[in-house]
Enzyme design. Structure first.
Site, PDB file in Angstrom:
ATOM      1  N   LYS A  17       0.856  -1.190   0.000  1.00  0.00           N
ATOM      2  CA  LYS A  17       0.000   0.000   0.000  1.00  0.00           C
ATOM      3  C   LYS A  17       0.890   1.237   0.000  1.00  0.00           C
ATOM      4  CE  LYS A  17      -3.595  -2.277   2.774  1.00  0.00           C
ATOM      5  NZ  LYS A  17      -4.312  -2.225   4.082  1.00  0.00           N
ATOM      6  N   ARG A 102       6.251   1.303   7.202  1.00  0.00           N
ATOM      7  CA  ARG A 102       5.711   0.593   8.352  1.00  0.00           C
ATOM      8  C   ARG A 102       6.511  -0.695   8.528  1.00  0.00           C
ATOM      9  NH1 ARG A 102       0.666  -3.440   8.773  1.00  0.00           N
ATOM     10  NH2 ARG A 102       0.804  -3.867  11.007  1.00  0.00           N
ATOM     11  N   ASP A 158       5.595  -0.707  14.635  1.00  0.00           N
ATOM     12  CA  ASP A 158       4.328  -0.961  15.327  1.00  0.00           C
ATOM     13  C   ASP A 158       4.521  -1.167  16.827  1.00  0.00           C
ATOM     14  OD1 ASP A 158       2.077  -0.833  13.654  1.00  0.00           O
ATOM     15  OD2 ASP A 158       2.619  -2.690  12.664  1.00  0.00           O
ATOM     16  N   GLY A 220      -8.739  -7.397  11.326  1.00  0.00           N
ATOM     17  CA  GLY A 220      -8.503  -7.588   9.908  1.00  0.00           C
ATOM     18  C   GLY A 220      -7.947  -8.971   9.704  1.00  0.00           C
ATOM     19  N   GLY A 222      -5.012  -9.726   9.983  1.00  0.00           N
ATOM     20  CA  GLY A 222      -4.281  -9.784  11.243  1.00  0.00           C
ATOM     21  C   GLY A 222      -5.111  -9.012  12.250  1.00  0.00           C
ATOM     22  N   GLU A 427      -2.765   4.021   8.794  1.00  0.00           N
ATOM     23  CA  GLU A 427      -1.384   3.899   9.238  1.00  0.00           C
ATOM     24  C   GLU A 427      -0.434   4.731   8.388  1.00  0.00           C
ATOM     25  OE1 GLU A 427      -1.656  -0.735  10.793  1.00  0.00           O
ATOM     26  OE2 GLU A 427      -1.921  -0.210   8.683  1.00  0.00           O
TER      27      GLU A 427
END
Length: 442
Positions: A17, A102, A158, A220, A222, A427
């Site tokens: 993404k 990320r 994260d 989701g 995850g 995010e």
């Protein structure tokens, strides 16, 4: 030529993404960026890859969706995006100053870090603890360094959000002289999402983050849950790796640690007879529990929307789960979520401002939200507004209230409303906005 663009990348095991932002000259309400375009690539490891590219501002308007045969890994996926950036959107890649990545597992990193040889190797070392994500992120980081040498790559972890978790919650009941040096403890994940949610809910409720107690469900492929006390992570369902806690599309979630040995033995039944034991290495066990479990192993699909549609949810008879694998997957997921909601409610001593749903299932799972809301009424939450719950996807707001108004609960002389909310988490925005607001980087 203005150098003011920030690229935010979110790498999955077979997806990428991408969001491009422009930094604002003057920031308002802690909002430091404007959205320019979004792009995504999926099925990267199983060509043809699916590619989308959409601009939101700028001189050229582009909205394309296509299959691409030339993409077969994250490096070629990123190269294809850069070609479209210049050829279709007319944007010079040299305007990109920072690339925010990320990175799921950051170990003991306490803040985002500029990627250099040392930090790259540390992230590489942590890949074994987040096998579905860290490796993909490293591939994209390498591609960015090669294709955009003048831009600085920043790793956003994260795990940072969960560093305040108290030691007794983060620790395991194992020999600490072994666990300590090896870093065997709870780290927690989905931290960028939780940071965005906390800030968005704080703005929605018009309360500073340090005043808020929240139970957040990031649901989701995850999935995880998080208890936030006074604006800081108190506990979360994932642990040393993202495997612990709630089940996911291909992850088992929390199981009895001995189960894997019985699952793989040659006896076809539970036995402690060593002659039937199979040698199961760490890699094989993690592959089974990370990639060959979850609701896909129960139903054959990773699409929870399909599972919900075929779960016969109108029939309240729980025995349906014994013959309908979709109902089994749905009820199992619901049960595990309720375990964490109840536990976290106790840990927060009932002083909860909101139960917040987020993530792809959290944002689209109308039936799942309804069933959870029905169960938590005993904790003081009012029922969902059915119209609000059904129309969450139509809202462009970051936070959407879906309960009637919440219940007033006296806690230390303070009235708290127990709301149920949905947050459209982002995010990529969280990373880019943090980068833009950090004046030391500009």
């Amino acid at each position: 030529m203005a150098s003011d663009l920030i690229l935010a990348l979110n790498s999955g095991s077979s997806s990428l993404k991408i969001t491009l932002f422009a930094r604002r000259e003057e920031c308002q309400d802690d909002h430091g960026v404007d959205l320019l375009l979004t792009s995504s690539l999926s099925n990267i490891s199983a060509p043809p890859a699916k590619f989308t590219f959409k601009t939101f501002s700028g001189s050229k308007q582009v909205d394309k969706s296509e299959e691409v045969d030339s993409v077969n890994d994250h490096a070629t996926a990123f190269a294809h995006f850069l070609d479209c950036l210049e050829n279709d959107a007319g944007l010079d890649r040299r305007r990109i100053v920072y690339i925010c990545h990320r990175v799921v597992h950051g170990g003991d990193y306490a803040e985002p870090v500029i990627i250099d040889q040392e930090s790259y190797e540390k992230i590489e070392h942590l890949s074994d603890l987040a096998p579905l994500h860290n490796g993909a992120a490293l591939s994209v980081i390498h591609a960015c360094i090669e294709k955009l040498p003048s831009a600085k790559s920043i790793a956003y972890f994260d795990t940072i959000f969960h560093r305040p978790i108290p030691i007794h919650i983060a620790s395991c009941a194992i020999n600490q002289s072994i666990a300590g040096p090896k870093g065997l403890k709870k780290y927690g994940f989905h931290g960028l999402s939780y940071a965005f949610i906390l800030r968005a809910v704080s703005k929605f409720l018009k309360q500073p983050p340090e005043n808020l107690n929240l139970i957040v469900l990031h649901l989701g492929s995850g999935a995880s849950a998080c208890a936030i006390k006074h604006g800081r992570s108190l506990d979360t369902s994932m642990g040393l790796t993202p495997l612990n806690g709630l089940p996911g599309a291909t992850r088992s979630g929390a199981i009895d640690p001995s189960l894997i040995f019985h699952y793989t033995n040659r006896a076809g039944r539970i036995t402690h007879d060593p002659s039937f034991a199979a040698h199961v290495g760490v890699t094989e066990a993690e592959d089974i529990l990370n990639r060959k479990s979850g609701w896909k192993s129960l139903t054959g699909t990773t699409d929870f929307g399909e599972i919900s549609k075929n779960a016969e949810l109108d029939n309240p008879d729980p025995s349906i789960a014994s013959r309908n694998p979709n109902r089994l997957a749905f009820d199992l997921f619901l049960d595990r979520i309720l375990n964490y909601v109840g536990s976290y409610h106790l840990k927060l001593q009932g002083q909860v401002d909101a139960l917040v749903f987020a993530g792809g299932i959290g944002e689209r799972g109308t039936e799942l939200r309804q069933m959870i809301a029905d169960k938590v009424q005993c904790l003081g939450y009012e029922s969902l507004d059915k119209d609000l719950n059904a129309n969450v996807a139509k809202s462009s707001e970051d936070v959407v209230p879906i309960s009637t108004c919440g219940t007033h609960v006296d806690v230390d002389g303070e009235a708290r409303k127990k709301r149920i909310l949905v947050c459209h988490t982002d995010e990529q925005f969280e990373m880019a906005n943090n980068c833009a607001l950090n004046t030391s980087r500009w």
